[in-house]
Write a protein that holds these residues in place. Structure first.
Motif, PDB file in Angstrom:
ATOM      1  N   UNK A 217     108.691  23.943 -56.263  1.00  0.00           N
ATOM      2  CA  UNK A 217     108.467  23.932 -57.702  1.00  0.00           C
ATOM      3  C   UNK A 217     109.315  22.878 -58.412  1.00  0.00           C
ATOM      4  N   UNK A 218     110.370  22.408 -57.771  1.00  0.00           N
ATOM      5  CA  UNK A 218     111.212  21.378 -58.369  1.00  0.00           C
ATOM      6  C   UNK A 218     110.625  19.981 -58.225  1.00  0.00           C
ATOM      7  N   UNK A 219     109.701  19.824 -57.297  1.00  0.00           N
ATOM      8  CA  UNK A 219     109.117  18.505 -57.067  1.00  0.00           C
ATOM      9  C   UNK A 219     108.131  18.185 -58.183  1.00  0.00           C
ATOM     10  N   UNK A 220     108.306  16.983 -58.762  1.00  0.00           N
ATOM     11  CA  UNK A 220     107.425  16.505 -59.833  1.00  0.00           C
ATOM     12  C   UNK A 220     107.514  17.335 -61.101  1.00  0.00           C
ATOM     13  N   UNK A 221     108.681  17.888 -61.374  1.00  0.00           N
ATOM     14  CA  UNK A 221     108.853  18.476 -62.696  1.00  0.00           C
ATOM     15  C   UNK A 221     108.833  17.351 -63.722  1.00  0.00           C
ATOM     16  N   UNK A 222     108.351  17.672 -64.905  1.00  0.00           N
ATOM     17  CA  UNK A 222     108.298  16.640 -65.951  1.00  0.00           C
ATOM     18  C   UNK A 222     109.638  16.530 -66.670  1.00  0.00           C
ATOM     19  N   UNK A 223     110.167  15.316 -66.921  1.00  0.00           N
ATOM     20  CA  UNK A 223     109.659  14.057 -66.363  1.00  0.00           C
ATOM     21  C   UNK A 223     110.157  13.841 -64.932  1.00  0.00           C
ATOM     22  N   UNK A 224     109.568  12.880 -64.246  1.00  0.00           N
ATOM     23  CA  UNK A 224     109.977  12.550 -62.883  1.00  0.00           C
ATOM     24  C   UNK A 224     111.438  12.108 -62.870  1.00  0.00           C
ATOM     25  N   UNK A 225     112.201  12.594 -61.870  1.00  0.00           N
ATOM     26  CA  UNK A 225     113.584  12.122 -61.714  1.00  0.00           C
ATOM     27  C   UNK A 225     113.975  12.163 -60.242  1.00  0.00           C
ATOM     28  N   UNK A 226     115.129  11.579 -59.931  1.00  0.00           N
ATOM     29  CA  UNK A 226     115.552  11.457 -58.536  1.00  0.00           C
ATOM     30  C   UNK A 226     115.823  12.822 -57.905  1.00  0.00           C
ATOM     31  N   UNK A 227     116.067  13.840 -58.742  1.00  0.00           N
ATOM     32  CA  UNK A 227     116.288  15.180 -58.202  1.00  0.00           C
ATOM     33  C   UNK A 227     115.080  15.723 -57.471  1.00  0.00           C
ATOM     34  N   UNK A 228     113.890  15.207 -57.827  1.00  0.00           N
ATOM     35  CA  UNK A 228     112.678  15.628 -57.130  1.00  0.00           C
ATOM     36  C   UNK A 228     112.734  15.242 -55.655  1.00  0.00           C
ATOM     37  N   UNK A 229     113.235  14.039 -55.380  1.00  0.00           N
ATOM     38  CA  UNK A 229     113.348  13.563 -54.000  1.00  0.00           C
ATOM     39  C   UNK A 229     114.372  14.385 -53.224  1.00  0.00           C
ATOM     40  N   UNK A 230     115.434  14.809 -53.910  1.00  0.00           N
ATOM     41  CA  UNK A 230     116.444  15.660 -53.266  1.00  0.00           C
ATOM     42  C   UNK A 230     115.819  16.988 -52.867  1.00  0.00           C
ATOM     43  N   UNK A 231     115.045  17.587 -53.782  1.00  0.00           N
ATOM     44  CA  UNK A 231     114.375  18.851 -53.497  1.00  0.00           C
ATOM     45  C   UNK A 231     113.375  18.687 -52.353  1.00  0.00           C
ATOM     46  N   UNK A 232     112.640  17.573 -52.363  1.00  0.00           N
ATOM     47  CA  UNK A 232     111.659  17.312 -51.303  1.00  0.00           C
ATOM     48  C   UNK A 232     112.348  17.167 -49.953  1.00  0.00           C
ATOM     49  N   UNK A 233     113.497  16.493 -49.935  1.00  0.00           N
ATOM     50  CA  UNK A 233     114.267  16.322 -48.696  1.00  0.00           C
ATOM     51  C   UNK A 233     114.769  17.670 -48.174  1.00  0.00           C
ATOM     52  N   UNK A 234     115.236  18.521 -49.081  1.00  0.00           N
ATOM     53  CA  UNK A 234     115.710  19.844 -48.681  1.00  0.00           C
ATOM     54  C   UNK A 234     114.566  20.716 -48.158  1.00  0.00           C
ATOM     55  N   UNK A 235     113.400  20.562 -48.762  1.00  0.00           N
ATOM     56  CA  UNK A 235     112.237  21.317 -48.305  1.00  0.00           C
ATOM     57  C   UNK A 235     111.828  20.879 -46.901  1.00  0.00           C
ATOM     58  N   UNK A 236     111.871  19.573 -46.664  1.00  0.00           N
ATOM     59  CA  UNK A 236     111.563  19.054 -45.329  1.00  0.00           C
ATOM     60  C   UNK A 236     112.557  19.607 -44.307  1.00  0.00           C
ATOM     61  N   UNK A 237     113.830  19.616 -44.653  1.00  0.00           N
ATOM     62  CA  UNK A 237     114.870  20.133 -43.767  1.00  0.00           C
ATOM     63  C   UNK A 237     114.650  21.614 -43.469  1.00  0.00           C
ATOM     64  N   UNK A 238     114.220  22.358 -44.487  1.00  0.00           N
ATOM     65  CA  UNK A 238     113.951  23.787 -44.319  1.00  0.00           C
ATOM     66  C   UNK A 238     112.878  24.031 -43.268  1.00  0.00           C
TER      67      UNK A 238
END
Length: 282
Positions: A217-238
């Motif tokens: 749910x954190x990925x692509x929250x408005x507006x786009x920010x670098x934190x989205x990539x961090x969340x995506x990386x953590x999801x991949x690791x999970x």
């Protein structure tokens, strides 16, 4: 007619629904199941149930007596409470609803959010909004309905209510029913930490699933920010994957499910991750 019927469930509304909402729900559902339009065996049974429910809930004195007699079990949830899909394909409110959301598209967003918890909750919201025409206040109305609904089954501790909402939206209904029972037995004597520990011990896969939903749910929250990539990386690791990115470089390499993917930007990487896990968490 069985006295075990929950008349509020029959009409698809909540126990605190106002009389106009009760009336509108009855009229909407009877238009679907009335024998003049629907001659199936199920429709005949549903019509009898609807008439029995409205005969009680449509009368203020009978409703008060019914509420008093059912009060001891009113906070006890059953699996029907958390159904997502309404049991009828033809929605008699749909024509008016489409007009409403043309002018107030956010109303549909609030409706869909409530539907992830219970179709009855969403149905009550839809009727209430159409009856009151308070479209500008739809966010507040939806929030209040959701709050009252969840508090009835999970108490008024804000952290526990949020936890319960996440469990239901993750479709872990067995866990939600267990939590409802815990709250019914323990009341205010337990806090969120002890409840989490108890549930994580009893349902080991839950914490991972909830964390996955949170990150998604954190990925692509408005507006786009670098934190989205961090969340995506953590999801991949999970999910056992690995992300590689050099310092001062926008390029990303992803290793997932024995495959390697390359992206030229964090945005493209997040877009891929969201698509990869949308069927699991959306």
């Amino acid at each position: 007619m069985s006295e075990r019927l929950d008349f509020y469930q029959v009409l698809g509304v909540l126990p605190n629904a106002e009389p106009p909402v009760i009336r509108a729900a009855y009229r909407a559902l009877i238009s679907i199941y009335h024998p003049d339009r629907n001659q199936s065996t199920d429709a005949i049974i549903r019509t009898k149930e609807l008439n029995a429910a409205y005969a009680v809930l449509g009368d203020s004195a009978k409703r008060a007596e019914y509420d008093k007699s059912s009060e001891p079990t009113r906070t006890k949830a059953n699996i029907l409470e958390f159904e997502e899909k309404q049991p009828f394909q033809e929605d008699p409110l749909e024509k008016d609803w489409k007009v409403a959301i043309e002018f107030y598209p956010d109303v549909q967003k609030h409706h869909l959010d409530l539907e992830k918890i219970s179709w009855r909750l969403a149905f009550t919201f839809k009727i209430k909004i159409l009856q009151s025409q308070e479209f500008k206040d739809s966010q507040e109305i939806a929030a209040q309905l959701k709050h009252d609904y969840l508090c009835r089954y999970f108490g008024r501790n804000a952290d526990i209510v949020i936890y319960a909402e996440n469990i239901i939206k993750a479709r872990e209904i067995e866990v939600a029913l267990y939590l409802n029972n815990v709250i019914g037995v323990m009341g205010k004597s337990v806090d969120i930490r002890s409840i989490r520990a108890n549930i994580n011990n009893k349902f080991p896969s839950l914490a991972r699933k909830l964390e996955g939903r949170r990150l998604f749910q954190q990925i692509f929250r408005e507006p786009w920010n670098v934190g989205d990539a961090v969340a995506a990386t953590q999801l991949i690791s999970l999910h056992g994957g690995k992300v590689e990115q050099r310092v001062f470089s926008s390029k990303i390499t992803l290793h997932l499910h024995d495959k390697t993917f390359k992206f030229n930007s964090s945005y493209d990487f997040c877009k891929f991750v969201k698509g990869e896990f949308s069927s699991k968490y959306a």
